[in-house]
Motif scaffolding. Structure first.
Motif, PDB file in Angstrom:
ATOM      1  N   LEU A  67      33.876  50.172  37.232  1.00  0.00           N
ATOM      2  CA  LEU A  67      32.798  50.491  38.165  1.00  0.00           C
ATOM      3  C   LEU A  67      31.417  50.372  37.527  1.00  0.00           C
ATOM      4  CD1 LEU A  67      34.346  53.595  39.995  1.00  0.00           C
ATOM      5  CD2 LEU A  67      33.920  51.331  40.978  1.00  0.00           C
ATOM      6  N   GLN A  68      31.374  50.189  36.217  1.00  0.00           N
ATOM      7  CA  GLN A  68      30.091  50.068  35.531  1.00  0.00           C
ATOM      8  C   GLN A  68      29.272  48.913  36.117  1.00  0.00           C
ATOM      9  OE1 GLN A  68      28.764  52.056  33.125  1.00  0.00           O
ATOM     10  NE2 GLN A  68      30.539  53.419  33.378  1.00  0.00           N
ATOM     11  N   GLY A  69      28.013  49.182  36.436  1.00  0.00           N
ATOM     12  CA  GLY A  69      27.118  48.151  36.951  1.00  0.00           C
ATOM     13  C   GLY A  69      27.264  47.853  38.428  1.00  0.00           C
ATOM     14  N   GLN A  70      28.090  48.600  39.142  1.00  0.00           N
ATOM     15  CA  GLN A  70      28.332  48.320  40.563  1.00  0.00           C
ATOM     16  C   GLN A  70      27.612  49.287  41.500  1.00  0.00           C
ATOM     17  OE1 GLN A  70      31.960  46.566  42.028  1.00  0.00           O
ATOM     18  NE2 GLN A  70      33.062  47.271  40.218  1.00  0.00           N
ATOM     19  N   ARG A  71      26.717  50.097  40.971  1.00  0.00           N
ATOM     20  CA  ARG A  71      26.073  51.099  41.820  1.00  0.00           C
ATOM     21  C   ARG A  71      25.376  50.511  43.039  1.00  0.00           C
ATOM     22  NH1 ARG A  71      21.852  55.907  39.930  1.00  0.00           N
ATOM     23  NH2 ARG A  71      21.611  56.818  42.011  1.00  0.00           N
ATOM     24  N   PRO A  72      24.549  49.449  42.911  1.00  0.00           N
ATOM     25  CA  PRO A  72      23.899  48.901  44.118  1.00  0.00           C
ATOM     26  C   PRO A  72      24.913  48.435  45.169  1.00  0.00           C
ATOM     27  CG  PRO A  72      22.858  48.060  42.131  1.00  0.00           C
ATOM     28  CD  PRO A  72      24.096  48.757  41.687  1.00  0.00           C
ATOM     29  N   ARG A  73      25.982  47.806  44.718  1.00  0.00           N
ATOM     30  CA  ARG A  73      27.017  47.357  45.645  1.00  0.00           C
ATOM     31  C   ARG A  73      27.677  48.538  46.347  1.00  0.00           C
ATOM     32  NH1 ARG A  73      31.595  43.871  42.939  1.00  0.00           N
ATOM     33  NH2 ARG A  73      29.921  42.332  42.952  1.00  0.00           N
ATOM     34  N   LEU A  74      28.000  49.573  45.583  1.00  0.00           N
ATOM     35  CA  LEU A  74      28.668  50.744  46.143  1.00  0.00           C
ATOM     36  C   LEU A  74      27.776  51.468  47.143  1.00  0.00           C
ATOM     37  CD1 LEU A  74      30.413  52.156  42.948  1.00  0.00           C
ATOM     38  CD2 LEU A  74      31.506  51.007  44.884  1.00  0.00           C
ATOM     39  N   LEU A  75      26.488  51.545  46.855  1.00  0.00           N
ATOM     40  CA  LEU A  75      25.570  52.205  47.786  1.00  0.00           C
ATOM     41  C   LEU A  75      25.482  51.438  49.094  1.00  0.00           C
ATOM     42  CD1 LEU A  75      22.664  53.266  45.384  1.00  0.00           C
ATOM     43  CD2 LEU A  75      24.336  54.753  46.519  1.00  0.00           C
ATOM     44  N   ASP A 133      28.510  35.505  47.693  1.00  0.00           N
ATOM     45  CA  ASP A 133      27.318  36.169  47.187  1.00  0.00           C
ATOM     46  C   ASP A 133      27.756  37.207  46.162  1.00  0.00           C
ATOM     47  OD1 ASP A 133      25.110  37.795  46.761  1.00  0.00           O
ATOM     48  OD2 ASP A 133      24.353  37.487  48.786  1.00  0.00           O
ATOM     49  N   SER A 134      27.430  36.979  44.898  1.00  0.00           N
ATOM     50  CA  SER A 134      27.909  37.867  43.841  1.00  0.00           C
ATOM     51  C   SER A 134      27.272  39.245  43.915  1.00  0.00           C
ATOM     52  CB  SER A 134      27.604  37.244  42.467  1.00  0.00           C
ATOM     53  OG  SER A 134      26.210  37.087  42.299  1.00  0.00           O
ATOM     54  N   ALA A 135      26.156  39.383  44.642  1.00  0.00           N
ATOM     55  CA  ALA A 135      25.465  40.666  44.675  1.00  0.00           C
ATOM     56  C   ALA A 135      26.086  41.630  45.677  1.00  0.00           C
ATOM     57  CB  ALA A 135      23.984  40.455  44.991  1.00  0.00           C
ATOM     58  N   ASP A 136      26.210  41.197  46.933  1.00  0.00           N
ATOM     59  CA  ASP A 136      26.656  42.163  47.927  1.00  0.00           C
ATOM     60  C   ASP A 136      27.537  41.574  49.027  1.00  0.00           C
ATOM     61  OD1 ASP A 136      24.880  40.810  49.649  1.00  0.00           O
ATOM     62  OD2 ASP A 136      23.268  42.195  49.204  1.00  0.00           O
ATOM     63  N   GLY A 137      27.783  40.272  49.014  1.00  0.00           N
ATOM     64  CA  GLY A 137      28.661  39.689  50.023  1.00  0.00           C
ATOM     65  C   GLY A 137      28.013  39.410  51.360  1.00  0.00           C
ATOM     66  N   GLY A 138      26.722  39.760  51.504  1.00  0.00           N
ATOM     67  CA  GLY A 138      26.015  39.452  52.730  1.00  0.00           C
ATOM     68  C   GLY A 138      26.415  40.316  53.913  1.00  0.00           C
ATOM     69  N   VAL A 139      25.912  39.933  55.080  1.00  0.00           N
ATOM     70  CA  VAL A 139      26.163  40.686  56.314  1.00  0.00           C
ATOM     71  C   VAL A 139      27.639  40.653  56.682  1.00  0.00           C
ATOM     72  CG1 VAL A 139      25.617  40.827  58.780  1.00  0.00           C
ATOM     73  CG2 VAL A 139      23.816  40.253  57.135  1.00  0.00           C
ATOM     74  N   ALA A 140      28.313  39.549  56.386  1.00  0.00           N
ATOM     75  CA  ALA A 140      29.727  39.430  56.751  1.00  0.00           C
ATOM     76  C   ALA A 140      30.568  40.515  56.089  1.00  0.00           C
ATOM     77  CB  ALA A 140      30.258  38.043  56.361  1.00  0.00           C
ATOM     78  N   LEU A 141      30.321  40.758  54.802  1.00  0.00           N
ATOM     79  CA  LEU A 141      31.091  41.784  54.113  1.00  0.00           C
ATOM     80  C   LEU A 141      30.702  43.174  54.599  1.00  0.00           C
ATOM     81  CD1 LEU A 141      33.156  42.579  52.031  1.00  0.00           C
ATOM     82  CD2 LEU A 141      31.385  42.496  50.274  1.00  0.00           C
ATOM     83  N   LEU A 142      29.434  43.382  54.861  1.00  0.00           N
ATOM     84  CA  LEU A 142      28.983  44.676  55.370  1.00  0.00           C
ATOM     85  C   LEU A 142      29.689  45.004  56.691  1.00  0.00           C
ATOM     86  CD1 LEU A 142      26.887  46.802  54.419  1.00  0.00           C
ATOM     87  CD2 LEU A 142      25.298  45.792  56.051  1.00  0.00           C
ATOM     88  N   ALA A 143      29.741  44.013  57.582  1.00  0.00           N
ATOM     89  CA  ALA A 143      30.419  44.214  58.862  1.00  0.00           C
ATOM     90  C   ALA A 143      31.922  44.411  58.667  1.00  0.00           C
ATOM     91  CB  ALA A 143      30.162  43.023  59.783  1.00  0.00           C
ATOM     92  N   GLN A 176      39.860  42.979  39.229  1.00  0.00           N
ATOM     93  CA  GLN A 176      39.981  44.381  38.838  1.00  0.00           C
ATOM     94  C   GLN A 176      38.724  45.169  39.209  1.00  0.00           C
ATOM     95  OE1 GLN A 176      42.527  45.934  37.988  1.00  0.00           O
ATOM     96  NE2 GLN A 176      43.975  44.569  36.996  1.00  0.00           N
ATOM     97  N   ARG A 177      37.566  44.557  39.069  1.00  0.00           N
ATOM     98  CA  ARG A 177      36.322  45.226  39.483  1.00  0.00           C
ATOM     99  C   ARG A 177      36.281  45.388  40.994  1.00  0.00           C
ATOM    100  NH1 ARG A 177      31.700  45.596  36.711  1.00  0.00           N
ATOM    101  NH2 ARG A 177      30.467  44.597  38.345  1.00  0.00           N
ATOM    102  N   ILE A 178      36.769  44.395  41.705  1.00  0.00           N
ATOM    103  CA  ILE A 178      36.846  44.503  43.157  1.00  0.00           C
ATOM    104  C   ILE A 178      37.815  45.617  43.555  1.00  0.00           C
ATOM    105  CG2 ILE A 178      37.681  43.308  45.226  1.00  0.00           C
ATOM    106  CD1 ILE A 178      36.489  40.743  44.066  1.00  0.00           C
ATOM    107  N   ASN A 179      38.932  45.731  42.828  1.00  0.00           N
ATOM    108  CA  ASN A 179      39.894  46.792  43.118  1.00  0.00           C
ATOM    109  C   ASN A 179      39.268  48.164  42.884  1.00  0.00           C
ATOM    110  OD1 ASN A 179      42.455  47.610  43.964  1.00  0.00           O
ATOM    111  ND2 ASN A 179      43.191  47.840  41.890  1.00  0.00           N
ATOM    112  N   ALA A 180      38.440  48.284  41.856  1.00  0.00           N
ATOM    113  CA  ALA A 180      37.746  49.544  41.602  1.00  0.00           C
ATOM    114  C   ALA A 180      36.824  49.895  42.768  1.00  0.00           C
ATOM    115  CB  ALA A 180      36.951  49.446  40.300  1.00  0.00           C
ATOM    116  N   THR A 181      36.108  48.894  43.281  1.00  0.00           N
ATOM    117  CA  THR A 181      35.249  49.111  44.437  1.00  0.00           C
ATOM    118  C   THR A 181      36.067  49.532  45.644  1.00  0.00           C
ATOM    119  OG1 THR A 181      33.712  47.417  43.620  1.00  0.00           O
ATOM    120  CG2 THR A 181      33.517  48.041  45.938  1.00  0.00           C
ATOM    121  N   LYS A 182      37.212  48.876  45.827  1.00  0.00           N
ATOM    122  CA  LYS A 182      38.103  49.233  46.935  1.00  0.00           C
ATOM    123  C   LYS A 182      38.501  50.697  46.898  1.00  0.00           C
ATOM    124  CE  LYS A 182      42.291  48.986  46.314  1.00  0.00           C
ATOM    125  NZ  LYS A 182      43.330  49.923  45.796  1.00  0.00           N
ATOM    126  N   ASN A 183      38.810  51.211  45.707  1.00  0.00           N
ATOM    127  CA  ASN A 183      39.214  52.608  45.584  1.00  0.00           C
ATOM    128  C   ASN A 183      38.105  53.555  46.020  1.00  0.00           C
ATOM    129  OD1 ASN A 183      41.816  52.108  44.621  1.00  0.00           O
ATOM    130  ND2 ASN A 183      41.137  51.986  42.497  1.00  0.00           N
TER     131      ASN A 183
END
Length: 251
Positions: A67-75, A133-143, A176-183
């Motif tokens: 999860l290190q470095g993923q704070r903006p994505r998680l927020l 988009d390596s940063a946040d996945g854009g509107v599609a991922l948000l939706a 693995q980083r994506i899996n951490a975000t999923k959790n």
């Protein structure tokens, strides 16, 4: 609840905590067990959601290095997950119990295809100049996270598979980083739904506490196992669990 039934619920919680941390779909273990010990469907669903929250926290803690470095994505994604989870919890109490039954297996099937095809699709999109988009996945991922949150607050079986499929396609990052975000996202969905249920639904506290205790242990086991799996093995496990989820939901 008899002593043997209590042991069974605790064991189901441990199994669910393990599988939720590695992939998702732990609800398919705990929910049938709660029905088998005599809980009504809505009470079982609500108690299960509340009980799995500590397991989600345990799994996220086990993946803290990823999860290190993923704070903006998680927020960014966490806000969508919270709103979706709250809406799903409300829908659970106002819609007929079979409202999502037809669409859920389809959603899981699509997620599995995304998981399997993600490396090839990502290369194709990158070659066409439309890579993830390596940063946040854009509107599609948000939706997509919001929609998955609605489903997770409503029932939640295999919401982890849906999240992994979406993020695997739309984010340029290690699995693995994506899996951490999923959790974390799944924990937020379960958490906001559980808070709502505390004030609006009937909870079997014995069942919820047994699942909570088991899922905390399972979350740590799942983190130890999942973090050691290579990407190919993790994708394979996701597919197997997802196919079992689809089969159980259809049957």
């Amino acid at each position: 609840m008899s002593p043997w039934e209590a042991v069974g619920v605790f064991a189901a919680g441990a199994g669910a905590g393990t599988i939720n941390t590695v992939v998702g779909s732990g609800t398919l273990i705990t929910f049938p067990v709660l029905l088998a010990v005599g809980l009504p469907p809505i009470t079982a669903n609500v108690s299960n959601t509340l009980g799995l929250v500590p397991g989600s926290l345990s799994g996220a803690l086990g993946y803290r290095a990823e999860l290190q470095g993923q704070r903006p994505r998680l927020l960014r994604l966490g806000g969508a997950a919270l709103l979706g989870g709250l809406l799903g919890a409300i829908l659970l109490l106002v819609l007929p119990s079979g409202a999502f039954k037809a669409i859920v297996p389809v959603l899981i099937g699509i997620a599995l295809l995304l998981v399997v095809l993600q490396p090839r699709l990502a290369r194709y999109l990158a070659a066409r100049g439309r890579g993830p988009d390596s940063a946040d996945g854009g509107v599609a991922l948000l939706a997509g996270v919001f929609g998955t949150g609605v489903y997770g607050g409503y029932f939640g079986a295999a919401q982890g598979v849906l999240l992994l499929g979406l993020m695997g396609l739309l984010l340029d990052d290690d699995l693995q980083r994506i899996n951490a975000t999923k959790n974390v996202l799944a924990g937020l969905v379960n958490g906001v739904a559980a808070v709502f249920f505390l004030f609006a639904a009937s909870i079997d506290w014995t069942a919820a506490l047994l699942i909570a205790a088991g899922s905390v242990i399972g979350g740590q086991i799942g983190a130890r196992v999942g973090r050691r799996l290579p990407p190919v093995a993790l994708r394979g496990l996701i597919v197997v669990v997802g196919l079992v989820a689809v089969a159980k939901l259809l049957l």
